[in-house]
Design a protein around this motif. Structure first.
Motif, PDB file in Angstrom:
ATOM      1  N   GLY A   1       0.799  -1.222   0.000  1.00 13.61           N
ATOM      2  CA  GLY A   1       0.000   0.000   0.000  1.00 13.61           C
ATOM      3  C   GLY A   1       0.827   1.265   0.000  1.00 13.61           C
ATOM      4  N   ASP A   2       2.140   1.169   0.237  1.00 14.22           N
ATOM      5  CA  ASP A   2       2.981   2.362   0.163  1.00 14.22           C
ATOM      6  C   ASP A   2       2.965   2.901  -1.261  1.00 14.22           C
ATOM      7  OD1 ASP A   2       3.675   2.121   2.831  1.00 14.22           O
ATOM      8  OD2 ASP A   2       5.759   1.524   2.447  1.00 14.22           O
TER       9      ASP A   2
ATOM     10  N   VAL B   1       2.049   1.663  -6.602  1.00 20.96           N
ATOM     11  CA  VAL B   1       1.665   1.135  -5.289  1.00 20.96           C
ATOM     12  C   VAL B   1       2.484  -0.123  -5.009  1.00 20.96           C
ATOM     13  CG1 VAL B   1      -0.220   0.171  -3.904  1.00 20.96           C
ATOM     14  CG2 VAL B   1      -0.692   2.024  -5.520  1.00 20.96           C
TER      15      VAL B   1
ATOM     16  N   ARG C   1       3.017   6.679   2.990  1.00 21.96           N
ATOM     17  CA  ARG C   1       2.242   5.605   3.623  1.00 21.96           C
ATOM     18  C   ARG C   1       0.925   6.195   4.129  1.00 21.96           C
ATOM     19  NH1 ARG C   1       5.973   2.469   7.179  1.00 21.96           N
ATOM     20  NH2 ARG C   1       6.527   1.636   5.134  1.00 21.96           N
ATOM     21  N   ARG C   2      -0.145   5.480   3.888  1.00 22.65           N
ATOM     22  CA  ARG C   2      -1.478   5.949   4.289  1.00 22.65           C
ATOM     23  C   ARG C   2      -1.588   5.993   5.814  1.00 22.65           C
ATOM     24  NH1 ARG C   2      -7.287   3.654   2.197  1.00 22.65           N
ATOM     25  NH2 ARG C   2      -8.502   5.360   3.088  1.00 22.65           N
TER      26      ARG C   2
ATOM     27  N   VAL D   1      -3.625   0.222   5.516  1.00 24.36           N
ATOM     28  CA  VAL D   1      -4.172  -0.476   4.346  1.00 24.36           C
ATOM     29  C   VAL D   1      -4.415  -1.924   4.745  1.00 24.36           C
ATOM     30  CG1 VAL D   1      -3.640  -1.245   2.001  1.00 24.36           C
ATOM     31  CG2 VAL D   1      -2.947   1.034   2.728  1.00 24.36           C
ATOM     32  N   ASP D   2      -5.574  -2.445   4.401  1.00 21.46           N
ATOM     33  CA  ASP D   2      -5.860  -3.863   4.632  1.00 21.46           C
ATOM     34  C   ASP D   2      -5.156  -4.652   3.523  1.00 21.46           C
ATOM     35  OD1 ASP D   2      -6.952  -6.469   4.553  1.00 21.46           O
ATOM     36  OD2 ASP D   2      -8.862  -5.768   5.372  1.00 21.46           O
ATOM     37  N   PRO D   3      -4.118  -5.426   3.855  1.00 19.25           N
ATOM     38  CA  PRO D   3      -3.349  -6.108   2.814  1.00 19.25           C
ATOM     39  C   PRO D   3      -4.167  -7.105   1.994  1.00 19.25           C
ATOM     40  CG  PRO D   3      -2.472  -6.607   5.015  1.00 19.25           C
ATOM     41  CD  PRO D   3      -3.590  -5.655   5.190  1.00 19.25           C
TER      42      PRO D   3
ATOM     43  N   LEU E   1      -6.218  -5.036  -0.493  1.00 17.76           N
ATOM     44  CA  LEU E   1      -5.294  -4.524  -1.504  1.00 17.76           C
ATOM     45  C   LEU E   1      -4.898  -5.634  -2.476  1.00 17.76           C
ATOM     46  CD1 LEU E   1      -3.482  -2.281  -2.669  1.00 17.76           C
ATOM     47  CD2 LEU E   1      -1.723  -3.012  -1.034  1.00 17.76           C
TER      48      LEU E   1
ATOM     49  N   ARG F   1      -7.701  -6.239  -4.907  1.00 11.33           N
ATOM     50  CA  ARG F   1      -7.800  -5.156  -5.904  1.00 11.33           C
ATOM     51  C   ARG F   1      -6.670  -5.237  -6.921  1.00 11.33           C
ATOM     52  NH1 ARG F   1      -9.226  -0.699  -1.414  1.00 11.33           N
ATOM     53  NH2 ARG F   1     -11.479  -1.010  -1.385  1.00 11.33           N
TER      54      ARG F   1
ATOM     55  N   LEU G   1      -6.140   1.804  -3.421  1.00 10.16           N
ATOM     56  CA  LEU G   1      -6.152   2.011  -1.969  1.00 10.16           C
ATOM     57  C   LEU G   1      -7.547   2.309  -1.435  1.00 10.16           C
ATOM     58  CD1 LEU G   1      -2.881   4.077  -1.492  1.00 10.16           C
ATOM     59  CD2 LEU G   1      -3.225   1.607  -1.273  1.00 10.16           C
TER      60      LEU G   1
END
Length: 163
Positions: free
Chosen positions: A41-42, A62, A111-112, A116-118, A121, A124, A151
């Motif tokens: 997610g970074d 991402v 970074r959010r 972030v839910d891995p 992600l 997606r 994200l």
């Protein structure tokens, strides 16, 4: 008139991202990777250069985990300035983050703040890799819009189905 409005709205969402995030850190914070590994997610922001090697923007990807970055770019076979703001073929690809850093100059990693839910992600990313890529447009559907959709931050991006 609709084309102009959509282009301006799309451009403003990209500019909004860079102003709110790269400068003020509204939804993201900058991380230093010295001695550490990125997290899924970074956002990796790479400097874009003009033909005269002057900095003129950023390309966003991402981090997926496992050393890979997914990103979206346009392929314009005819090139030329007249095609600069035209819709072209969109290409979604994954590359090793170290290899990508060798071909593009890394500007910063964000970074959010809310995390972030891995698993979400990963789902997606799989969907993006399995789907036909949407058309690319530099202001209405670009790498920033793509990254934010991955994200789950669609409200900061534009709808990719609108042309």
């Amino acid at each position: 008139m609709s084309f102009i409005c959509e282009t301006l709205v799309g451009a403003s969402s990209t500019i909004k991202f860079f102003l709110s995030e790269a400068l003020m850190g509204q939804h993201f914070y900058e991380v230093e990777l010295e001695g550490g590994e990125p997290q899924p997610g970074d956002l990796f922001l790479f400097k874009l250069r003009s033909p005269k090697a002057q900095w003129c923007g950023a390309h966003v990807g991402v981090y997926c985990g496992h050393g890979e970055i997914i990103h979206f770019e346009g392929r314009n076979p005819s090139g030329g300035l007249q095609k600069l703001l035209a819709v072209c073929e969109g290409v979604i690809c994954k590359q090793g983050h170290r290899a990508l850093q060798h071909s593009r100059q890394l500007w910063r990693v964000l970074r959010r703040r809310s995390g972030v839910d891995p698993l979400v992600l990963e789902c997606r990313i799989r969907e993006a890799m399995d789907a036909d890529p949407p058309p690319y447009h530099p202001t209405r559907n670009n790498c920033v819009h793509f990254a934010l959709r991955l994200l789950g931050m669609d409200s900061m991006s534009m709808d990719p189905t609108r042309d």
